[in-house]
Enzyme design. Sequence first.
Site, PDB file in Angstrom:
ATOM      1  N   GLU A 593      -7.496   1.345   6.744  1.00  0.00           N
ATOM      2  CA  GLU A 593      -6.870   2.304   5.835  1.00  0.00           C
ATOM      3  C   GLU A 593      -5.845   1.584   4.992  1.00  0.00           C
ATOM      4  OE1 GLU A 593      -6.934   6.559   8.289  1.00  0.00           O
ATOM      5  OE2 GLU A 593      -5.169   5.911   7.184  1.00  0.00           O
ATOM      6  N   HIS A 654      -4.184   7.735   0.017  1.00  0.00           N
ATOM      7  CA  HIS A 654      -4.627   6.751   0.998  1.00  0.00           C
ATOM      8  C   HIS A 654      -6.110   6.970   1.298  1.00  0.00           C
ATOM      9  CE1 HIS A 654      -3.594  10.156   3.660  1.00  0.00           C
ATOM     10  NE2 HIS A 654      -4.558   9.692   4.448  1.00  0.00           N
ATOM     11  N   HIS A 656      -9.621   7.132   3.909  1.00  0.00           N
ATOM     12  CA  HIS A 656     -10.202   7.387   5.233  1.00  0.00           C
ATOM     13  C   HIS A 656     -11.503   6.605   5.274  1.00  0.00           C
ATOM     14  CE1 HIS A 656      -8.134  11.580   5.946  1.00  0.00           C
ATOM     15  NE2 HIS A 656      -7.297  10.564   6.002  1.00  0.00           N
ATOM     16  N   ASP A 667      -1.844  13.845   8.254  1.00  0.00           N
ATOM     17  CA  ASP A 667      -1.613  13.860   6.805  1.00  0.00           C
ATOM     18  C   ASP A 667      -0.788  15.078   6.420  1.00  0.00           C
ATOM     19  OD1 ASP A 667      -5.027  12.736   6.134  1.00  0.00           O
ATOM     20  OD2 ASP A 667      -3.194  11.602   6.528  1.00  0.00           O
TER      21      ASP A 667
END
Lengths: 713, 340
Positions: A593, A654, A656, A667
């Site tokens: 990630e 971000h 996944h 999150d």
Amino acid sequence: MKEENNTINNFHALIKKEGDIEIVENLIKIENYYSGKIKVRYLNEVLQFEINIPLHYPLTNPNSDNISIKFRNKSLIGFNHINLDGSVCFHPDKDDDLNRKFIYELRCLKQWIRDYYILKREDDNYAYLIHQTEQKCINKLYFTNIKNNFKKHVFGSFSYSVFSDEKIGETKFPVKKLFRLGFNEKDADNWSETFLKTLKSRACRKGLFYFIEEEPLNKKAPGRKGIEYWDDLETYLKPEFVEFLLNGLRREFGKNYYYENSLFLILGYKIPNKESYEEHWDLIRISKNNIPIDYTRIPKNQQSISGKRFVTELNNKRINWGSTENLDYNRFFGRGKLAKEITDSKILIIGCGALGSSLAEILVRSGLKNLILEDFDTIKGGNLCRANYDINNMIYYKTDSLSKKLLTISPFVKINSIPVKLNDYDLERVKDVFNKNIDIIFDCSTDPEVTYIIDKIDFKGQVFSFAITNHAKSFVSISGKNLTQQAKTIFDLIENDPPSFYEGTGCGHPTFEANFNDINALLNLGLKVVNDRFLKRGSHETFIITPNFENSLMINIDEFEFYNCSNSKSSLHISRKALLTIKKILTHYYPNEYGGVFIGYKSGNNIIITDILIPDSYKNGKTVFVRHPGSLNKRLSAIHEETNGKINYLGEWHSHPNGSTSPSLTDLNAMKEISDDVKINNPNPILMISSITKISFLKDVYFFEKNILQKYE
Amino acid sequence: MATNRNEHLQKSLDNHDINRVEKLDKFIAKKNAVKNALNEKFSDSKASNCIDSGSYAKKTAINTKFDIDCCIPFKKKTKNDEKGYENLKDMFEDVYKYLRDEYTEEDDDITKDDVRKQKVSVGLKFHIEGDEFDMDVVPGRERPNHNDYTNTSTDLSLYIYPPNRSNKEIDDNKTRIKTNIKKHIDLLSGSERTHERKVAKLLKIWKTERKNKNGGKLIKSFMMELYTKEAFDNAEEIPVGLWEKVKMVMNYIVDNITENALVDPANSSNIVSDSMSDTAKSETKKDMKKTIKEIDEDSDKIKEYFPINEEYDDENSESASKTTASVLSTSKFGEIEGRE
């Protein structure tokens, strides 16, 4: 004198040195040339040439491009690359070394002899046959490609329009431009409807045509030599036609076959183009008073059973050749046009001011076939300089003047005008007419009411709402849904001083300041982006062009994807550049990630993400990403100061890896913390999650409100 | 990676272009020498000077298996004109004898053995500075008497050398052919036949390759040219792209070669297709069908059927770079205090 002799002796020496060339007559200075005669023996062929070297050799001839030495032999007319005056046509490289250039040109001559005289080589591209045209006037016929499928020897009449008939200069030299209308109702030249109206309003006449199928060549001469006298046309024209022509000229052709006592005859033949063949036509002018056909009576005792009393034959008068040019659409725009999706679409330009009038000309010059212009305004001295009008247009309606101007540029554009505001019409009517008749709308009106209307009518085609901000700081093109809202957001947030220029005195609506160069530089670039998207079949996103000459010379162009979140009444524009950068970075860190923050503008619930920041302090693994502040705060603070508080922190992004684009509980909690954090000062941060695999990249964006992440669509 | 058929055909055309032959100059010079010699030797009996014939004159020549032909037209002996020939056989023999016995004496590049009788022509094989060059000389006798052989309407009678006849010709007891060389030369000439010439050349390239691979008797080039003209004339619309055009003509040949007679446009009683055996016709038909099918299915096959002429292929020479990229290792920089 001495210098001239030295020069001449030098030439003689070079000729001798080159070999295979004999000097038949020594060079002597005649006016602007050194002239003489040479004999070239090459590959068992012997050819003689007059040679003319310009006085200032190795400089080229002052009045022609790239022609220096003329090698001339009139008996070679007809061979490839021989001009009408018998000189060999080549364009040697420029050089200031006399000896080197001279030898090089002698070799070019030998090369010509080998390639075109001996080998009779053909060039790939067809070269038009050149005729000795009339010297005392210019008559030129323009035509397009019609698929007639004429068979050899078909003849009949065609019609044309005398587009212009001018007498030029002191000698009143006559120049006529004729546009062919067609052969009959269905075989018409494909000028636009609008241009045809113009053509038909001028003097129209009929002429004769004859399809000879092969080029009219002088069969007695070598190569491709054109015909100069009528009797040489004998093998090309059937006797019936000659009789028909004679009878017509003597009495049968009505007045509409003549223009100023001349009858025009066109000869058609097949010529190759890249893929196939097309019909080309050459123009001949026949004077009523100078018929090129003789008829002699057959003595009674020699008359055959058919009862023919006369013999008609073409005499040896000179043919009055005019010239022709094929203006077919693909040739006319051969050097470049815009994408087919633009040129073949029906386009409406709303607003024919600075932007609209220039845009209209660019589109027409780039091959547009179908244009509708809308504007209620007239041209005044004040709005002329940076628009596409001139002094003659002042007082008159913009649509009218612009139409007339565009018709002088392309004979293939059909133009309609709407000289009133769209508000003049009932919305339902507008919706119906637009959806049936228009493919692309360019809104150049800078009038928000136009976007209100377009938003309401659910237009099925493409819309580009163009605007230039004050002082030409930016060019904006808005596309897609909710044009009005997009415009509001963008103009609230990007640099836009309100319009500042007031004309004269009294109450007037101020306008933005920008000069003609500014407007056209940005407009052309904007259209280039639009065209590029059409060519690549990409989607049409809103984009902004901002020249930035602060430190280095840059032109920023960025597209913005537009999203709406109806639940939260929030709109979002995301910079494509930022998205591309994110994709690159996340791919780099895959399968771990990674992430960062968004910065940009925010006004109420309307957000424009312009850029991203990458953390320099973080921890990451396959399912976790921890972002520490690191130097981010320092950077955010600097940006805040530079932009006077306009650009701030907007949210997070971000990845996944191999996961979904839905936010996890972690999150959600992170976003809640950010929302609650007073120091961050953003109660509604944005979250973007990218699902990334080896081959794919997907994303979803969310708006954090009332503890829920609302998705943008 | 799929081959772009049209690009490949264009490439094949380009490097089979006759102008690439460097020795072309020598061949042209030799051809001119032979023509000049014949013109002089037969100055009385010839109707006009030798004219170039064959694929070179028709502008359908390719540079593999390259030859130049010429035709020498003779006068017909009549009551009013003692010069010229009455008998075709004599005409043929005289030209043969001159070339074999007298011409070979003056020319070092050819020997007596290299002069042979062919079907309607005398074949010459030259060895010029190590290169082989073939030339055919066709003697013909004029039909109507004209001294200037540029008029298209002048027909020629050619002699058929008996041992070289086809079976059908023997059956019909044919000893002569009436034809019109000028008409044949003009068959595909002019700018209005530009595309036809390209296709004719490609068919020649195809034929040469078939011959190299399988040998055997294949369709004559002249027949392919005639078929090309007919196919284009009969086409509703000329297809876009070189491959589509070649396919159109091949399909036309496939449909017609075993079914219909191919008639000489210069002489309607000359059935050109009779010079080809039935077996050769069906072989050609099969071959063309196969070619079309295979290339349509697999574009790479086009390279096999329409090869590039390696000799003139200049693509591969200058592309690769002669250098490699730099490979760095660690370098240390900085200012060292207390030193000059």
